[in-house]
Design a protein around this motif. Structure first.
Motif, PDB file in Angstrom:
ATOM      1  N   LEU A  92       3.518  -4.774  -8.408  1.00  0.00           N
ATOM      2  CA  LEU A  92       3.265  -3.963  -7.222  1.00  0.00           C
ATOM      3  C   LEU A  92       4.558  -3.295  -6.749  1.00  0.00           C
ATOM      4  O   LEU A  92       4.559  -2.114  -6.383  1.00  0.00           O
ATOM      5  N   THR A  93       5.651  -4.028  -6.786  1.00  0.00           N
ATOM      6  CA  THR A  93       6.953  -3.473  -6.391  1.00  0.00           C
ATOM      7  C   THR A  93       7.292  -2.248  -7.225  1.00  0.00           C
ATOM      8  O   THR A  93       7.722  -1.215  -6.691  1.00  0.00           O
ATOM      9  N   GLU A  94       7.093  -2.342  -8.522  1.00  0.00           N
ATOM     10  CA  GLU A  94       7.385  -1.205  -9.400  1.00  0.00           C
ATOM     11  C   GLU A  94       6.491  -0.014  -9.082  1.00  0.00           C
ATOM     12  O   GLU A  94       6.956   1.124  -9.034  1.00  0.00           O
ATOM     13  N   CYS A  95       5.216  -0.275  -8.853  1.00  0.00           N
ATOM     14  CA  CYS A  95       4.286   0.826  -8.541  1.00  0.00           C
ATOM     15  C   CYS A  95       4.636   1.508  -7.231  1.00  0.00           C
ATOM     16  O   CYS A  95       4.650   2.740  -7.148  1.00  0.00           O
ATOM     17  N   VAL A  96       4.911   0.720  -6.196  1.00  0.00           N
ATOM     18  CA  VAL A  96       5.215   1.304  -4.892  1.00  0.00           C
ATOM     19  C   VAL A  96       6.569   2.009  -4.922  1.00  0.00           C
ATOM     20  O   VAL A  96       6.716   3.099  -4.367  1.00  0.00           O
ATOM     21  N   THR A  97       7.541   1.430  -5.599  1.00  0.00           N
ATOM     22  CA  THR A  97       8.865   2.055  -5.688  1.00  0.00           C
ATOM     23  C   THR A  97       8.791   3.375  -6.447  1.00  0.00           C
ATOM     24  O   THR A  97       9.478   4.333  -6.099  1.00  0.00           O
ATOM     25  N   ASN A  98       7.951   3.430  -7.458  1.00  0.00           N
ATOM     26  CA  ASN A  98       7.744   4.658  -8.247  1.00  0.00           C
ATOM     27  C   ASN A  98       6.407   5.299  -7.882  1.00  0.00           C
ATOM     28  O   ASN A  98       5.680   5.766  -8.758  1.00  0.00           O
ATOM     29  N   ILE A  99       6.082   5.363  -6.614  1.00  0.00           N
ATOM     30  CA  ILE A  99       4.752   5.760  -6.130  1.00  0.00           C
ATOM     31  C   ILE A  99       4.296   7.116  -6.659  1.00  0.00           C
ATOM     32  O   ILE A  99       3.101   7.335  -6.877  1.00  0.00           O
ATOM     33  N   SER A 100       5.231   8.032  -6.918  1.00  0.00           N
ATOM     34  CA  SER A 100       4.837   9.370  -7.366  1.00  0.00           C
ATOM     35  C   SER A 100       4.376   9.399  -8.817  1.00  0.00           C
ATOM     36  O   SER A 100       3.762  10.367  -9.244  1.00  0.00           O
ATOM     37  N   VAL A 101       4.632   8.349  -9.566  1.00  0.00           N
ATOM     38  CA  VAL A 101       4.254   8.332 -10.982  1.00  0.00           C
ATOM     39  C   VAL A 101       2.750   8.188 -11.144  1.00  0.00           C
ATOM     40  O   VAL A 101       2.110   9.006 -11.799  1.00  0.00           O
ATOM     41  N   GLU A 102       2.182   7.138 -10.567  1.00  0.00           N
ATOM     42  CA  GLU A 102       0.728   6.958 -10.669  1.00  0.00           C
ATOM     43  C   GLU A 102       0.145   6.202  -9.489  1.00  0.00           C
ATOM     44  O   GLU A 102      -0.965   5.685  -9.563  1.00  0.00           O
ATOM     45  N   GLY A 103       0.908   6.126  -8.406  1.00  0.00           N
ATOM     46  CA  GLY A 103       0.419   5.397  -7.243  1.00  0.00           C
ATOM     47  C   GLY A 103       0.339   3.911  -7.544  1.00  0.00           C
ATOM     48  O   GLY A 103       1.146   3.376  -8.295  1.00  0.00           O
ATOM     49  N   VAL A 104      -0.634   3.253  -6.948  1.00  0.00           N
ATOM     50  CA  VAL A 104      -0.914   1.855  -7.244  1.00  0.00           C
ATOM     51  C   VAL A 104      -2.278   1.832  -7.916  1.00  0.00           C
ATOM     52  O   VAL A 104      -3.311   1.949  -7.249  1.00  0.00           O
ATOM     53  N   PRO A 105      -2.295   1.723  -9.245  1.00  0.00           N
ATOM     54  CA  PRO A 105      -3.579   1.728  -9.953  1.00  0.00           C
ATOM     55  C   PRO A 105      -4.486   0.576  -9.509  1.00  0.00           C
ATOM     56  O   PRO A 105      -3.996  -0.501  -9.129  1.00  0.00           O
ATOM     57  N   GLN A 106      -5.767   0.803  -9.572  1.00  0.00           N
ATOM     58  CA  GLN A 106      -6.741  -0.202  -9.157  1.00  0.00           C
ATOM     59  C   GLN A 106      -6.538  -1.550  -9.845  1.00  0.00           C
ATOM     60  O   GLN A 106      -6.603  -2.588  -9.182  1.00  0.00           O
ATOM     61  N   PRO A 107      -6.269  -1.602 -11.164  1.00  0.00           N
ATOM     62  CA  PRO A 107      -6.052  -2.907 -11.792  1.00  0.00           C
ATOM     63  C   PRO A 107      -4.848  -3.666 -11.214  1.00  0.00           C
ATOM     64  O   PRO A 107      -4.883  -4.891 -11.120  1.00  0.00           O
ATOM     65  N   VAL A 108      -3.815  -2.946 -10.812  1.00  0.00           N
ATOM     66  CA  VAL A 108      -2.655  -3.599 -10.191  1.00  0.00           C
ATOM     67  C   VAL A 108      -3.067  -4.159  -8.836  1.00  0.00           C
ATOM     68  O   VAL A 108      -2.758  -5.314  -8.515  1.00  0.00           O
ATOM     69  N   TYR A 109      -3.765  -3.358  -8.048  1.00  0.00           N
ATOM     70  CA  TYR A 109      -4.259  -3.824  -6.752  1.00  0.00           C
ATOM     71  C   TYR A 109      -5.116  -5.079  -6.924  1.00  0.00           C
ATOM     72  O   TYR A 109      -4.943  -6.077  -6.218  1.00  0.00           O
ATOM     73  N   GLU A 110      -6.035  -5.043  -7.876  1.00  0.00           N
ATOM     74  CA  GLU A 110      -6.933  -6.186  -8.088  1.00  0.00           C
ATOM     75  C   GLU A 110      -6.163  -7.430  -8.531  1.00  0.00           C
ATOM     76  O   GLU A 110      -6.481  -8.549  -8.097  1.00  0.00           O
ATOM     77  N   LYS A 111      -5.157  -7.255  -9.365  1.00  0.00           N
ATOM     78  CA  LYS A 111      -4.352  -8.395  -9.803  1.00  0.00           C
ATOM     79  C   LYS A 111      -3.608  -9.008  -8.617  1.00  0.00           C
ATOM     80  O   LYS A 111      -3.576 -10.226  -8.452  1.00  0.00           O
ATOM     81  N   VAL A 112      -3.009  -8.160  -7.793  1.00  0.00           N
ATOM     82  CA  VAL A 112      -2.281  -8.656  -6.626  1.00  0.00           C
ATOM     83  C   VAL A 112      -3.227  -9.399  -5.687  1.00  0.00           C
ATOM     84  O   VAL A 112      -2.904 -10.475  -5.176  1.00  0.00           O
TER      85      VAL A 112
END
Length: 150
Positions: A92-112
């Motif tokens: 999640l940290t990587e996704c949020v830090t690089n938010i412009s790349v692909e946001g927070v994909p649904q599978p990442v959200y579900e895993k968290v």
């Protein structure tokens, strides 16, 4: 790079606002070790030497985490060093830090969400956004390890 300005002195109310966010993250539901791992991973991505230095030392003060610090940038390759909950927080940290790349994909959200409640998810987001803000302040002001102590 040299220190451009001391943002603490240049704008005390802004620094106090950031400090309030930091205080919130320290008192939130995020485990202190996970919180430091978040800070380190975001700081690695952002290239913030000041924060890397500070948070590596903070994590070491919590116990023997040398291997985790040394291998954090390749955490996916060393799953035995991180719990499943920590791995979800790092992704999640990587996704949020690089938010412009692909946001927070649904599978990442579900895993968290397997490991964190809605409220804890918000606490994770606040922790991630706070360290990203600190990184951007430090880099933009020319802060680096040893240039000044608070």
């Amino acid at each position: 790079m040299s220190l451009r300005l001391n943002f603490q002195k240049a704008n005390p109310p802004a620094y106090q606002a950031m400090s309030a966010l930091e205080k919130y993250t320290r008192e939130s539901s995020v485990d202190p070790v996970t919180n430091e791992l978040i800070k380190l991973r975001a700081s690695q991505i952002n290239g913030c030497a000041y924060c890397l230095d500070m948070h590596a030392k903070d994590l070491m003060a919590m116990g023997n985490h040398a291997d985790r610090i040394l291998l954090l940038s390749v955490w996916r390759e060393v799953p035995h060093l991180f719990t499943d909950q920590e791995r979800a927080a790092l992704e999640l940290t990587e996704c949020v830090t690089n938010i412009s790349v692909e946001g927070v994909p649904q599978p990442v959200y579900e895993k968290v969400r397997q490991y964190f409640t809605e409220s804890e998810y918000v606490d994770l987001l606040i922790a991630i956004n706070t360290i990203n803000s600190w990184n951007r302040l430090a880099i933009s002001s020319g802060l680096f390890p040893g240039c000044f102590k608070s």
